[in-house]
Design an enzyme around this catalytic site. Structure first.
Site, PDB file in Angstrom:
ATOM      1  CE  LYS A  39     -18.092   3.469  -5.872  1.00 37.37           C
ATOM      2  NZ  LYS A  39     -16.835   4.230  -5.929  1.00 37.37           N
ATOM      3  CG  ASN A  40     -15.467   2.020  -8.686  1.00 37.75           C
ATOM      4  OD1 ASN A  40     -15.962   3.009  -8.128  1.00 37.75           O
ATOM      5  ND2 ASN A  40     -14.891   1.054  -8.009  1.00 37.75           N
ATOM      6  CB  CYS A 133     -13.613   5.479   1.098  1.00 36.80           C
ATOM      7  SG  CYS A 133     -15.322   5.230   0.623  1.00 36.80           S
ATOM      8  NE  ARG A 138      -8.476   6.149  -1.822  1.00 31.53           N
ATOM      9  CZ  ARG A 138      -9.700   5.936  -2.298  1.00 31.53           C
ATOM     10  NH1 ARG A 138     -10.741   6.455  -1.679  1.00 31.53           N
ATOM     11  NH2 ARG A 138      -9.882   5.249  -3.410  1.00 31.53           N
ATOM     12  CG  ASP A 321     -13.291  -1.627  -4.421  1.00 30.45           C
ATOM     13  OD1 ASP A 321     -13.550  -1.125  -5.527  1.00 30.45           O
ATOM     14  OD2 ASP A 321     -12.446  -1.152  -3.650  1.00 30.45           O
ATOM     15  NE  ARG A 413     -18.958   8.320  -2.018  1.00 33.04           N
ATOM     16  CZ  ARG A 413     -17.669   7.939  -2.060  1.00 33.04           C
ATOM     17  NH1 ARG A 413     -17.009   7.696  -0.966  1.00 33.04           N
ATOM     18  NH2 ARG A 413     -17.048   7.810  -3.216  1.00 33.04           N
TER      19      ARG A 413
HETATM   20  C1  EPZ Z   1     -10.194   2.908  -7.729  1.00 29.45           C
HETATM   21  O1  EPZ Z   1      -9.673   3.858  -6.819  1.00 29.45           O
HETATM   22  C2  EPZ Z   1     -11.598   2.621  -7.225  1.00 29.45           C
HETATM   23  N1  EPZ Z   1     -12.377   3.843  -7.237  1.00 29.45           N
HETATM   24  C3  EPZ Z   1     -11.519   2.071  -5.804  1.00 29.45           C
HETATM   25  O2  EPZ Z   1     -12.846   1.740  -5.415  1.00 29.45           O
HETATM   26  C4  EPZ Z   1     -10.676   0.806  -5.817  1.00 29.45           C
HETATM   27  O3  EPZ Z   1     -10.544   0.340  -4.487  1.00 29.45           O
HETATM   28  C5  EPZ Z   1      -9.294   1.118  -6.393  1.00 29.45           C
HETATM   29  O4  EPZ Z   1      -9.442   1.695  -7.713  1.00 29.45           O
HETATM   30  C6  EPZ Z   1      -8.436  -0.122  -6.521  1.00 29.45           C
HETATM   31  O5  EPZ Z   1      -9.064  -1.049  -7.327  1.00 29.45           O
HETATM   32  C7  EPZ Z   1     -12.866   4.276  -8.418  1.00 29.45           C
HETATM   33  O6  EPZ Z   1     -12.664   3.662  -9.457  1.00 29.45           O
HETATM   34  C8  EPZ Z   1     -13.682   5.536  -8.385  1.00 29.45           C
HETATM   35  P1  EPZ Z   1      -5.850   3.241  -7.399  1.00 29.45           P
HETATM   36  P2  EPZ Z   1      -8.299   4.635  -7.165  1.00 29.45           P
HETATM   37  O7  EPZ Z   1      -5.313   4.484  -7.961  1.00 29.45           O
HETATM   38  O8  EPZ Z   1      -8.226   4.891  -8.607  1.00 29.45           O
HETATM   39  C9  EPZ Z   1      -2.025   3.972  -4.737  1.00 29.45           C
HETATM   40  C10 EPZ Z   1     -14.733   1.775  -4.043  1.00 29.45           C
HETATM   41  O9  EPZ Z   1     -14.965   1.296  -2.926  1.00 29.45           O
HETATM   42  N2  EPZ Z   1      -1.861   5.206  -5.510  1.00 29.45           N
HETATM   43  O10 EPZ Z   1      -5.975   2.023  -8.258  1.00 29.45           O
HETATM   44  O11 EPZ Z   1      -8.158   5.742  -6.206  1.00 29.45           O
HETATM   45  C11 EPZ Z   1      -3.251   3.981  -3.862  1.00 29.45           C
HETATM   46  O12 EPZ Z   1      -2.973   4.609  -2.619  1.00 29.45           O
HETATM   47  C12 EPZ Z   1     -13.421   2.473  -4.296  1.00 29.45           C
HETATM   48  O13 EPZ Z   1     -15.524   1.710  -5.036  1.00 29.45           O
HETATM   49  C13 EPZ Z   1      -0.668   5.916  -5.386  1.00 29.45           C
HETATM   50  O14 EPZ Z   1       0.225   5.535  -4.645  1.00 29.45           O
HETATM   51  O15 EPZ Z   1      -7.257   3.507  -6.749  1.00 29.45           O
HETATM   52  C14 EPZ Z   1      -3.543   2.514  -3.693  1.00 29.45           C
HETATM   53  O16 EPZ Z   1      -2.693   1.983  -2.700  1.00 29.45           O
HETATM   54  C15 EPZ Z   1     -12.532   2.521  -3.076  1.00 29.45           C
HETATM   55  N3  EPZ Z   1      -0.519   7.066  -6.091  1.00 29.45           N
HETATM   56  C16 EPZ Z   1      -3.148   1.921  -5.038  1.00 29.45           C
HETATM   57  O17 EPZ Z   1      -2.269   2.889  -5.648  1.00 29.45           O
HETATM   58  C17 EPZ Z   1      -1.492   7.515  -6.943  1.00 29.45           C
HETATM   59  O18 EPZ Z   1      -1.289   8.572  -7.585  1.00 29.45           O
HETATM   60  C18 EPZ Z   1      -4.301   1.684  -5.969  1.00 29.45           C
HETATM   61  O19 EPZ Z   1      -5.017   2.899  -6.093  1.00 29.45           O
HETATM   62  C19 EPZ Z   1      -2.690   6.784  -7.050  1.00 29.45           C
HETATM   63  C20 EPZ Z   1      -2.845   5.625  -6.333  1.00 29.45           C
END
Ligand code: EPZ
Length: 439
Positions: A39-40, A133, A138, A321, A413
């Protein structure tokens, strides 16, 4: 209002019919689980395909609702899509600009990958904020920072963004923290801008490596793959490509935890071991009975004799995850374990539900403290997000008696045909309609 009247209203408060997952737990699981495409990974490949002037064919795309939402967005922008046998054919020759304010944008977080695609292609984007989610706030500040470093001008007013790409230029991005999504958006935008862009402290998840492979096969010039610094020589001519999506490492991990709880030589395939190295290391510490033969994991139920301490962290660390299914897995054990959830400050909704089943888990700041119990008992529980719902399905499989898991939409999803796959390995599980009170 008198007690009688209140309780009467309570008793007669009509619920609504809802599709739920009914599980009779305790069964040993054997046979083969066929893992679907990631998915990701596919949620970044599908928007990035628009950078190509030619036909893009992507195999191993799972029929999950996130994919259908992205296809809906593409079709609303004039893209011709064929989707059969998990192969997506994308013809963007008639692509037209549309404001990214359609309802589908709010259905998943990955819709924000269209921001960078459209900003590079059309030099202007009006977009509304995104879904995803509920795991605590986020933010997308790192995405906006990356766009600004590449010359974009951004105006935000009541949840709508206006991205102005009149003056896009090569640049130097240094992420203050690892972000999968921000890394994807930065790579996609930089690939479209003539000149040399440097991106430091990029996320190193396998999905990033695969996106780089995909873009390079379309004609992009990206150096540094597999390191935390990328150099992108943007503005290359991008042609069509035929590509295969990787297996979903989080689906692998989810079924591996199911196998470690209830498996009897359960086979899981295909598996790319280096994508789940941190889980395999945990299994080694816990003496879980598993082996990997070629691309197949064979795993059997293994009692947990000790507690462990796990920290979720960016790849190659333990993936956040899998935190929720791992919480469930560790809830039946001889010992106390702690999972430190360092990525999301509110990825704990499953804990209350597990405690309803007899688990003994508490939260202290970002720490999930799991006091192992002998059994879980079936009851009605509610999934509040994708991986949380999956963790409750695992709990139902492990529990004594019957469990009703709400939140099927979340499962759909991100997990292709989870109920079909579980039935195939002899789980007593089915989807039923029930009248339940609004959550
Ligand atoms: C990706 O989300 C995945 N989703 C998530 O999987 C996964 O949990 C996450 O990466 C971490 O591995 C997809 O790839 C579609 P991040 P993403 O940006 O990109 C903070 C699932 O269940 N952050 O790596 O949204 C954020 O709040 C989903 O499949 C900022 O502060 O995650 C988090 O604490 C859930 N500012 C951390 O960074 C930003 O602009 C990591 O988030 C962006 C993120």
């Amino acid at each position: 209002m008198s007690f009688f009247l209140t309780s009467f209203i309570h008793l007669t408060k009509r619920g609504t019919m809802e599709e739920v997952i009914k599980i009779k737990g305790g069964k040993k699981l054997s046979g083969v689980v066929n893992i679907s495409g990631s998915k990701n990974n596919c949620v970044s490949l599908i928007p990035a395909a628009l950078l190509s002037k030619g036909l893009v064919v992507i195999h191993n795309i799972p029929p999950i609702s996130d994919v259908y939402r992205l296809v809906d967005i593409l079709e609303k922008c004039g893209v011709c899509i064929t989707y059969t046998d998990n192969t997506l054919i994308i013809d963007s020759s008639n692509l037209v600009y549309k404001d990214l304010t359609m309802p589908e944008m709010g259905k998943l977080r990955a819709s924000y990958y269209f921001y960078s695609v459209f900003l590079g292609l059309f030099k202007y984007v009006k977009a509304n904020t995104i879904g995803g989610c509920r795991l605590g706030d986020r933010p997308i500040d790192l995405h906006l920072y990356a766009f600004k470093q590449l010359g974009a001008n951004i105006i935000e007013e009541d949840g709508t963004y206006i991205f102005d790409g009149t003056n896009l230029k090569q640049g130097h991005i240094i992420f203050e923290k690892s972000s999968v999504g921000a890394t994807v958006n930065a790579i996609i935008l930089a690939t479209q801008i003539k000149g040399k862009t440097i991106i430091e402290n990029v996320a190193m998840e396998p999905e990033i490596t695969e996106l780089i492979n995909f873009l390079c096969e379309m004609g992009a010039k990206i150096k540094g793959k597999g390191t935390n610094t990328l150099i992108i020589y943007g503005g290359q001519e991008m042609h069509g490509v035929e590509f295969s999506n990787i297996p979903d490492r989080i689906e692998v991990g989810t079924y591996a935890l199911i196998g470690a709880s209830l498996g009897n030589n359960l086979k899981i395939k295909p598996v790319i071991p280096e994508h789940i190295q941190s889980l395999l290391e945990l299994f080694n510490v816990l003496n879980i009975n598993y082996q990997i033969k070629n691309d197949t994991m064979i795993i059997s139920a293994s009692p947990i004799k000790q507690g462990v301490v796990i920290l979720t962290s960016p790849f190659p660390g333990f993936p956040t995850d899998l935190q929720q299914p791992l919480t469930t897995f560790l809830s039946i054990s001889n010992g106390t374990s702690v999972i430190i959830e360092s990525i999301y400050h509110n990825r704990f909704a499953h804990v209350k539900e597990l405690n309803k089943m007899g688990a003994n888990i508490n939260i202290n700041n970002m720490n999930i403290i799991i006091h192992g119990v002998d059994t879980l008992n079936g009851t009605i529980v509610s999934g509040k997000d994708l991986r949380g719902a999956a963790s409750l399905v695992l709990a139902g499989l492990m529990a004594k008696g019957e469990t009703i898991v709400r939140g099927l939409d979340y499962i759909n999803r991100g997990y292709e045909n989870m109920i079909v796959k579980l039935k195939k390995i002899h789980a007593n599980v089915e989807i039923v309609s029930m009248e339940l009170e609004e959550q």
